[in-house]
Structure formats: structure tokens, C-alpha cells
Write a protein that holds these residues in place. Structure first.
Motif, PDB file in Angstrom:
ATOM      1  N   GLU A   1      95.938   6.692 -28.843  1.00 43.01           N
ATOM      2  CA  GLU A   1      96.270   5.435 -29.418  1.00 43.01           C
ATOM      3  C   GLU A   1      95.198   4.483 -29.080  1.00 43.01           C
ATOM      4  OE1 GLU A   1     101.012   4.861 -28.722  1.00 43.01           O
ATOM      5  OE2 GLU A   1      99.847   5.229 -27.108  1.00 43.01           O
ATOM      6  N   ASP A   2      94.337   4.531 -28.086  1.00 39.45           N
ATOM      7  CA  ASP A   2      93.613   3.591 -27.590  1.00 39.45           C
ATOM      8  C   ASP A   2      92.104   3.696 -28.048  1.00 39.45           C
ATOM      9  OD1 ASP A   2      93.138   5.765 -25.979  1.00 39.45           O
ATOM     10  OD2 ASP A   2      92.737   4.766 -24.121  1.00 39.45           O
TER      11      ASP A   2
ATOM     12  N   ARG B   1     102.493  -6.471 -26.596  1.00 36.34           N
ATOM     13  CA  ARG B   1     102.240  -6.442 -25.109  1.00 36.34           C
ATOM     14  C   ARG B   1     102.905  -5.226 -24.339  1.00 36.34           C
ATOM     15  NH1 ARG B   1     104.790  -8.566 -20.787  1.00 36.34           N
ATOM     16  NH2 ARG B   1     103.260  -9.394 -19.020  1.00 36.34           N
ATOM     17  N   LYS B   2     104.122  -4.850 -24.680  1.00 37.80           N
ATOM     18  CA  LYS B   2     104.589  -3.736 -24.045  1.00 37.80           C
ATOM     19  C   LYS B   2     103.720  -2.512 -24.122  1.00 37.80           C
ATOM     20  CE  LYS B   2     107.659  -2.217 -27.828  1.00 37.80           C
ATOM     21  NZ  LYS B   2     108.415  -2.885 -28.641  1.00 37.80           N
ATOM     22  N   ASP B   3     103.309  -2.398 -25.338  1.00 39.15           N
ATOM     23  CA  ASP B   3     102.343  -1.178 -25.614  1.00 39.15           C
ATOM     24  C   ASP B   3     100.972  -1.233 -24.696  1.00 39.15           C
ATOM     25  OD1 ASP B   3     104.060  -0.225 -27.276  1.00 39.15           O
ATOM     26  OD2 ASP B   3     102.882  -1.008 -29.176  1.00 39.15           O
ATOM     27  N   LEU B   4     100.502  -2.408 -24.798  1.00 40.56           N
ATOM     28  CA  LEU B   4      99.155  -2.797 -23.913  1.00 40.56           C
ATOM     29  C   LEU B   4      99.356  -2.411 -22.422  1.00 40.56           C
ATOM     30  CD1 LEU B   4      98.172  -5.995 -25.595  1.00 40.56           C
ATOM     31  CD2 LEU B   4      97.173  -3.598 -26.013  1.00 40.56           C
ATOM     32  N   ILE B   5     100.506  -2.771 -21.836  1.00 43.61           N
ATOM     33  CA  ILE B   5     100.824  -2.592 -20.482  1.00 43.61           C
ATOM     34  C   ILE B   5     100.986  -1.174 -20.097  1.00 43.61           C
ATOM     35  CG2 ILE B   5     102.702  -2.739 -18.767  1.00 43.61           C
ATOM     36  CD1 ILE B   5     103.375  -5.371 -19.896  1.00 43.61           C
ATOM     37  N   LYS B   6     101.449  -0.240 -21.176  1.00 43.39           N
ATOM     38  CA  LYS B   6     101.283   1.309 -21.096  1.00 43.39           C
ATOM     39  C   LYS B   6      99.901   1.770 -21.109  1.00 43.39           C
ATOM     40  CE  LYS B   6     105.896   2.138 -23.326  1.00 43.39           C
ATOM     41  NZ  LYS B   6     106.103   2.188 -25.043  1.00 43.39           N
ATOM     42  N   MET B   7      99.250   1.345 -22.159  1.00 45.54           N
ATOM     43  CA  MET B   7      97.886   1.423 -22.189  1.00 45.54           C
ATOM     44  C   MET B   7      97.025   1.216 -21.103  1.00 45.54           C
ATOM     45  SD  MET B   7      95.651   0.381 -25.566  1.00 45.54           S
ATOM     46  CE  MET B   7      96.756   0.722 -26.713  1.00 45.54           C
TER      47      MET B   7
ATOM     48  N   ILE C   1      93.820   3.231 -15.975  1.00 48.66           N
ATOM     49  CA  ILE C   1      93.793   3.319 -14.728  1.00 48.66           C
ATOM     50  C   ILE C   1      94.085   4.728 -14.266  1.00 48.66           C
ATOM     51  CG2 ILE C   1      94.986   2.349 -12.564  1.00 48.66           C
ATOM     52  CD1 ILE C   1      95.572  -0.178 -14.033  1.00 48.66           C
ATOM     53  N   LYS C   2      95.046   5.382 -14.850  1.00 46.83           N
ATOM     54  CA  LYS C   2      95.260   6.751 -14.332  1.00 46.83           C
ATOM     55  C   LYS C   2      94.252   7.770 -14.549  1.00 46.83           C
ATOM     56  CE  LYS C   2      98.770  10.409 -15.374  1.00 46.83           C
ATOM     57  NZ  LYS C   2      99.865  10.653 -16.382  1.00 46.83           N
ATOM     58  N   PHE C   3      93.695   7.645 -15.750  1.00 39.18           N
ATOM     59  CA  PHE C   3      92.549   8.390 -15.946  1.00 39.18           C
ATOM     60  C   PHE C   3      91.277   8.211 -15.346  1.00 39.18           C
ATOM     61  CE2 PHE C   3      95.217   9.708 -19.879  1.00 39.18           C
ATOM     62  CZ  PHE C   3      95.246  11.249 -19.535  1.00 39.18           C
ATOM     63  N   LYS C   4      90.869   7.046 -15.216  1.00 38.26           N
ATOM     64  CA  LYS C   4      89.830   6.656 -14.612  1.00 38.26           C
ATOM     65  C   LYS C   4      89.972   5.669 -13.290  1.00 38.26           C
ATOM     66  CE  LYS C   4      86.477   7.398 -18.460  1.00 38.26           C
ATOM     67  NZ  LYS C   4      85.659   6.728 -19.466  1.00 38.26           N
ATOM     68  N   PRO C   5      90.622   6.434 -12.426  1.00 34.20           N
ATOM     69  CA  PRO C   5      90.875   5.527 -11.091  1.00 34.20           C
ATOM     70  C   PRO C   5      89.635   4.974 -10.508  1.00 34.20           C
ATOM     71  CG  PRO C   5      91.499   7.933 -10.762  1.00 34.20           C
ATOM     72  CD  PRO C   5      90.924   7.828 -12.189  1.00 34.20           C
TER      73      PRO C   5
ATOM     74  N   THR D   1     101.767 -12.671 -18.785  1.00 37.86           N
ATOM     75  CA  THR D   1     101.106 -13.504 -19.509  1.00 37.86           C
ATOM     76  C   THR D   1     100.970 -12.436 -20.652  1.00 37.86           C
ATOM     77  OG1 THR D   1      99.146 -12.862 -18.330  1.00 37.86           O
ATOM     78  CG2 THR D   1     100.112 -15.032 -17.956  1.00 37.86           C
ATOM     79  N   ALA D   2     100.565 -13.244 -22.158  1.00 40.45           N
ATOM     80  CA  ALA D   2     100.255 -12.100 -23.171  1.00 40.45           C
ATOM     81  C   ALA D   2      98.856 -11.647 -23.068  1.00 40.45           C
ATOM     82  CB  ALA D   2     100.219 -13.074 -24.340  1.00 40.45           C
ATOM     83  N   TRP D   3      97.925 -12.542 -22.259  1.00 40.38           N
ATOM     84  CA  TRP D   3      96.579 -11.806 -22.050  1.00 40.38           C
ATOM     85  C   TRP D   3      96.680 -11.263 -20.632  1.00 40.38           C
ATOM     86  CZ3 TRP D   3      91.669 -12.701 -24.636  1.00 40.38           C
ATOM     87  CH2 TRP D   3      91.961 -13.339 -26.068  1.00 40.38           C
ATOM     88  N   MET D   4      96.093 -10.089 -20.675  1.00 36.98           N
ATOM     89  CA  MET D   4      96.145  -9.483 -19.308  1.00 36.98           C
ATOM     90  C   MET D   4      94.656  -8.737 -19.203  1.00 36.98           C
ATOM     91  SD  MET D   4      99.711  -7.514 -19.749  1.00 36.98           S
ATOM     92  CE  MET D   4      99.293  -7.195 -21.799  1.00 36.98           C
TER      93      MET D   4
END
Lengths: 176, 308
Positions: free
Chosen positions: A119-120, B209-215, B220-224, B240-243
Motif C-alpha cells: 500500500e505504501d 488520516r486513518k490509513d496513514l496512522i496504520k501505515m 515503525i514495525k518493519f524498521k524499528p 493533527t492531519a499532518w503527522m
């Protein structure tokens, strides 16, 4: 029907011969690739493919081509799914990385595809720059914008540079 | 004249007051759970990818028709400019977005941080504006109406990110200037803001926004090893809308990490909700008290008059 069989055999041999140089060519890749899809503020880039292959070695295609050319994979994360995937239909960057990454159509497309993992996936411009600059930084290769592509007149205008440069003044825009 | 019962009057006014207070409490609770419009758009900024080329600044200038900058956008000497007190560049009437460089000793290379209006879910500027110049659109942008703006600069003080700038160059009709997420020209047509599209490194990802939070959490999970385990703006001041994602702790690259997760609105709305109640009920209540307190005297003077 020996006549038909002959025809089929003939066609098969022809196809085999015809595909040989193609396959070889594919394995080597083109000598240069002109990256021009996105050219607007900068001139197209003539990417010296053969020089980069020579430098990294024949087996390192996956450094840039992830899992699309059938050579051993480099990225551990790709291996999770694509280790035995073989060659893909196309190895061209722009066949996977969309030029209009944030268009409403593309965003709707990725949202509708509930099985989509990537997706990204970066757009074409992001893919080029992240790949090229990532390596160039590591290998101390040039990293300046105009080291790789010369800016066009439209680019100068956008950056307010060259003949579009502002008059030098004493005050700064950020005094407040 | 009908007999006026003091007890009944007090009972009634108390009950009314309790009911009003209860309704305020209920509203406050409902507003706390507001997490922005469901399909509002946002931008996830990955600071690890920014190379400080300032293309976003140039694109913003062109898209918004801003005045010429003092220096060309390919002049990197601006990163060494400082305001009073050694502060880095900030947004101004000439620049709705700026990139700053942060030299982190333990980090091999400098970190660049783009910043602009973060387009809060519950904006403090909107809350503070007494002429209602601000709007939060369903697409996620925080807009302001320059025709309504009186130039009081309250929003500049209210904003926890110090974003709104002021047109000091216009002494006749100075107004507030800030990023509007390219709402007029792009966002309302489903297009990404100009800076997002111009960025060569695709530092910014535009999406719901809700998709970006998941993304962001997936990244973070894949490249800690590449990211601090936090998305700045997911919860800050109510979201905020910009994260932002960063490899170095956020406070080292100019982010205020002590803002809390409450929208600024929630600190003031209990008080602000009482204002109309006080204005409506208190005059009636105290007029009543006054009438009650002076009732006996009034009757006395009346009796005296009738006796005479």
C-alpha cells in the motif's frame, strides 16, 4: 498431419532463436536508460545502466530491481514472499511505481484492493530518488540535485534562481 | 397579587442551574471523543527521508502565489539563519512552509524538518477566533476567511505550534497568513498539496488520516532501527492531519513533546460554556433575590402610605 507438425516445429524453433538475443539482452539490461517521464523542472536523466551494473556486479540486479529480474534477492523483507518468484513481466521502474502516486484515482485503487500488501509503495519520483540517493550517500557518489540532472528554465523559475533570483535585500523574511 | 413562595423560587432556580451544568458536562464529554472527520485526509511526513532541498518551499510559493523570497530556494545558507534567541526559521507571510536543519552530534548526518500548519482535528486557532474566521473542512484542512479576519492575532498566541503568521507588511489591513493545505486549488478536488507532489524524495505521503496512522505504525514495525516508536500528531493536541515519523527523538528536531493529548479547546470549553449561562441566568436570579430581599420594605412603605 506431418505438414502441420512441421509448421509448429518451425515456429517453435523460430521463436526460440528469436527469443535468445532478447533473453540475453534482458539479462544484461540496456546500456543507458533515459528517465524522462517526470521531466519538468529538470532535463531528462540519461542513466548509465551498464556502468552501474559493472560497478555493482552482475548478480546485484536486485539491489535496485527488488525481485523482478530473477537474480538472488537482496532485501530480507522481499524474500518473505518473492524468494522463488522468478522474473516478472516487466523490470521497468515505471510499470510498478505510479507517476501520479497521490492522484485521487490511484488512492481509490489502492483502497479498493483489500489484498494489496504494498500500500505504501512509493511513486516513480520517490522510488528513483530514494533508490539513487540512498546508494549515492552510502557510496559517496554525487548527491546534489544538479549533479544528476540540469535544471530547466521552468525549474529556475520555480526555485527563483538564476535569472529569476530575487534582488538581494538587507531585511530577512523571518524577522518576526 | 399572587403570593410569591420563596422556597419554590429557590428550588426552581437550583434545579435549572443543575440541569444547565449537567448539559454542559455532557457536551464536554462528547467533544472529547471527536477524532476528526471520518474520511479526512492527512499527510505523513517521514523525516528520515528529507534531504533539505527546499523544493517544497518553492512549490508552496508558486502554488499560493506568495511574494518573492529574500533568497533563491536553492540557497542553503538559510539553514544557518536564526531569529532572536537563536530560534530557527519559522513560517511567515512570505512562506507558509519552511525546512530547518538540525545538527545532531550522535547522528552522522543532519536531520531536516519541514514544517507548516499541522491542521489539527480540533484547532486551537479556530477555538480562539472571536469572529469565526476559521473553519475545519471535512477534507481535513484548517481554513481561514481573510475577509472576516480583523487581525487581532489571538490565533497566533493560541496555536501550540506557532504557525499562523501575520502580514506585518500591510499596515492598512493586516491579516493572518498560514498554510491552508492547498484547499482551494487542490485538496477540495482530491489532489495532494503542492509540497507533497513536488517533493523528490516522497518524504510526505498523502492519504486518509486513518490509513496513514496504520501505515506509520507498519513502517515503525518493519524498521524499528530507523524510527522512534511514535507518530507525532497521532494524539498530540487531540490529533493533527499532518503527522511525523523520525529516527531521532522528536524534541531534538524542534517538536514540542509536552503538548499533551488534549485539544487546546478542552482546557477552555468548560469555562466558555458557563459564560452564556451566567449571562442568562444570573441577571434573572439576582433580580429575584433583590425583589425578595426588598419585598418586606416595599410592603411596609405601601402600608404606611395606605394608613396615611
Amino acid at each position: 498431419m506431418p505438414k502441420k507438425l512441421k509448421k509448429i516445429c518451425g515456429a517453435a524453433v523460430f521463436l526460440l532463436i528469436a527469443s535468445l538475443p532478447l533473453q540475453q539482452c534482458f539479462a544484461q539490461g540496456p546500456d543507458t536508460v533515459v528517465l524522462e517521464t517526470l521531466a519538468q523542472y529538470y532535463d531528462p536523466v540519461e542513466f548509465d545502466h551498464v556502468m552501474h551494473v559493472d560497478m555493482l556486479g552482475e548478480d546485484s540486479c536486485a539491489t535496485c530491481h527488488h525481485h523482478s529480474v530473477g537474480t538472488p534477492l537482496v532485501d530480507e523483507n522481499c524474500k518473505r514472499c518473492h524468494e522463488y518468484g522468478g522474473e516478472t513481466e516487466s523490470a521497468n521502474c515505471e510499470d510498478c511505481h505510479p507517476a501520479q502516486r497521490f492522484s485521487a484515482d490511484y488512492l481509490a485503487e489502492i483502497e479498493a484492493d483489500i489484498h494489496l500488501y504494498h500500500e505504501d509503495k512509493p511513486g516513480l519520483k520517490g522510488a528513483f530518488h530514494q533508490k539513487c540517493l540512498g546508494c549515492h550517500k552510502e557510496m559517496d557518489a554525487p548527491v546534489g540535485c544538479q549533479d544528476c540532472h540540469t535544471r530547466t528554465d521552468a525549474g529556475d523559475k520555480l526555485f527563483r534562481s538564476g535569472k529569476y533570483a530575487p534582488e538581494p535585500s538587507e531585511s530577512t523574511a523571518h524577522a518576526h | 397579587m399572587k403570593k410569591f413562595d420563596r422556597r419554590k423560587f429557590l428550588k426552581g432556580s437550583l434545579a435549572g442551574g443543575v440541569a444547565a451544568a449537567a448539559s454542559v458536562g455532557h457536551e464536554a464529554k462528547a467533544a472529547h471523543t471527536f477524532e476528526g472527520y471520518p474520511d479526512s485526509m492527512g499527510v505523513l511526513v517521514d523525516l528520515t527521508k528529507c534531504i533539505g532541498c527546499r523544493t517544497c518551499e518553492a512549490a508552496c510559493n508558486k502554488e499560493q502565489g506568495l511574494p518573492a523570497p529574500d533568497k533563491p530556494f536553492d540557497d542553503m545558507s538559510v539553514f544557518d539563519e536564526h531569529r532572536h534567541g537563536g530560534l530557527k526559521r519559522r513560517t511567515s507571510e512570505k512562506a507558509y512552509t519552511v525546512v530547518n536543519r538540525y545538527d545532531i552530534p550522535e547522528q552522522g548526518e543532519p536531520v531536516y524538518r519541514k514544517f507548516q500548519c499541522n491542521h489539527c482535528n480540533e484547532p486551537a486557532c479556530l477555538t480562539s477566533c472571536f469572529v469565526n474566521a476559521y473553519t475545519k473542512t471535512k477534507e481535513g484542512a484548517v481554513m481561514y476567511n481573510p475577509k472576516v479576519c480583523v487581525g487581532c492575532r489571538t490565533c497566533m498566541i493560541a496555536c501550540p505550534f506557532y504557525v499562523p503568521a501575520y502580514s506585518y507588511s500591510s499596515p492598512i489591513n493586516p491579516i493572518i497568513k498560514k498554510c491552508i493545505m492547498c484547499y482551494d486549488t487542490r485538496l477540495k478536488f482530491g489532489k495532494a498539496p503542492a509540497c507533497v507532489e513536488a517533493c523528490p524524495q516522497e518524504v510526505m505521503t498523502f492519504g486518509k488520516r486513518k490509513d496513514l496512522i496504520k501505515m506509520g505504525h507498519e513502517k515503525i514495525k518493519f524498521k524499528p532501527e530507523d524510527y522512534v516508536d511514535h507518530i507525532y500528531g497521532e494524539h498530540e493536541v487531540g490529533g493533527t492531519a499532518w503527522m511525523y515519523l523520525s529516527k531521532v527523538p522528536f524534541e531534538k528536531v524542534g517538536f514540542d513533546t509536552h503538548l499533551g493529548t488534549q485539544p487546546v479547546l478542552s482546557y477552555v470549553k468548560d469555562f466558555l460554556a458557563i459564560v452564556p449561562m451566567v449571562l442568562c441566568i444570573w441577571p434573572a436570579l439576582f433580580t429575584g433575590f433583590h425583589l425578595l430581599a426588598t419585598r418586606k420594605e416595599a410592603r411596609k412603605t405601601e402600608q404606611q402610605k395606605s394608613e396615611e
